[in-house]
Design a protein around this motif. Structure first.
Motif, PDB file in Angstrom:
ATOM      1  N   LEU A 161       0.829  -1.203   0.000  1.00  0.00           N
ATOM      2  CA  LEU A 161       0.000   0.000   0.000  1.00  0.00           C
ATOM      3  C   LEU A 161       0.866   1.258   0.000  1.00  0.00           C
ATOM      4  N   LEU A 162       1.849   1.321   0.888  1.00  0.00           N
ATOM      5  CA  LEU A 162       2.664   2.532   0.995  1.00  0.00           C
ATOM      6  C   LEU A 162       3.589   2.703  -0.200  1.00  0.00           C
ATOM      7  N   LEU A 163       4.139   1.613  -0.710  1.00  0.00           N
ATOM      8  CA  LEU A 163       4.961   1.718  -1.919  1.00  0.00           C
ATOM      9  C   LEU A 163       4.123   2.245  -3.074  1.00  0.00           C
ATOM     10  N   SER A 164       2.910   1.730  -3.207  1.00  0.00           N
ATOM     11  CA  SER A 164       2.018   2.188  -4.263  1.00  0.00           C
ATOM     12  C   SER A 164       1.728   3.689  -4.140  1.00  0.00           C
ATOM     13  N   GLU A 165       1.491   4.146  -2.926  1.00  0.00           N
ATOM     14  CA  GLU A 165       1.222   5.578  -2.710  1.00  0.00           C
ATOM     15  C   GLU A 165       2.436   6.424  -3.083  1.00  0.00           C
ATOM     16  N   LEU A 166       3.628   6.004  -2.665  1.00  0.00           N
ATOM     17  CA  LEU A 166       4.831   6.794  -2.945  1.00  0.00           C
ATOM     18  C   LEU A 166       5.172   6.803  -4.429  1.00  0.00           C
ATOM     19  N   GLY A 197      -2.698  10.031   0.322  1.00  0.00           N
ATOM     20  CA  GLY A 197      -1.573   9.102   0.268  1.00  0.00           C
ATOM     21  C   GLY A 197      -0.554   9.312   1.367  1.00  0.00           C
ATOM     22  N   LEU A 198      -0.115  10.537   1.573  1.00  0.00           N
ATOM     23  CA  LEU A 198       0.889  10.781   2.608  1.00  0.00           C
ATOM     24  C   LEU A 198       0.309  10.639   4.008  1.00  0.00           C
ATOM     25  N   LEU A 199      -0.986  10.844   4.157  1.00  0.00           N
ATOM     26  CA  LEU A 199      -1.611  10.588   5.461  1.00  0.00           C
ATOM     27  C   LEU A 199      -1.546   9.093   5.781  1.00  0.00           C
ATOM     28  N   LEU A 200      -1.723   8.254   4.757  1.00  0.00           N
ATOM     29  CA  LEU A 200      -1.571   6.811   4.942  1.00  0.00           C
ATOM     30  C   LEU A 200      -0.128   6.464   5.301  1.00  0.00           C
TER      31      LEU A 200
END
Length: 145
Positions: free
Chosen positions: A52-57, A110-113
């Protein structure tokens, strides 16, 4: 009297890959991470949050990074007993900042996640001064806040 100095983590797995700045890159980056974690002892403890976080970044690098045709570099490091460290490098200017968005907004969270699911995160300039990298460290699922 001896001083105790914290040793940096011993990375068990380190890998990097370049992705084109395209809408398919978040998907490809998730597949890269999934394959890497599948081969690492205990890697499944990082899979959900990591993907999830890789996808957001990577999505942020695609949307806000420099012009099309440039590349995005993903570096993944996994330390024994945590954390999973993800870095996403691009040549875009500026520093990403989490923002408050309304309930009707379709994007902007995204950055909040990243902030809520990682133990630490930040943004740094790249070594030669071209662009930046955004990084986060993710604890194993059983250690997450």
């Amino acid at each position: 009297m001896s001083e105790s100095v914290a040793k940096p983590p011993a990375w068990v797995v380190e890998a990097d890959r370049w992705f084109p700045k395209s809408n398919r890159s978040p998907f490809r980056a998730r597949a890269f991470l999934r394959e890497l974690l599948a081969g690492a002892k205990g890697g499944e403890r990082y899979a959900d949050s990591g993907e999830l976080l890789l996808s957001e970044l990577v999505t942020n690098a695609v949307v806000y990074g420099a012009d099309r045709g440039t590349l995005i570099r993903v570096i993944v490091s996994l330390a024994e007993d945590g954390p999973l460290r993800i870095e996403v490098h691009d040549i875009g200017a500026g520093r990403p900042m989490p923002r408050q968005v309304g309930t009707e907004a379709e994007s902007g969270r995204g950055l909040l996640l990243v902030k809520s699911l990682s133990s630490r995160w930040g943004c740094c300039p790249r070594v030669l001064g071209f662009g930046k990298f955004v990084w986060c460290e993710i604890p194993p699922a059983d250690d997450q806040p």
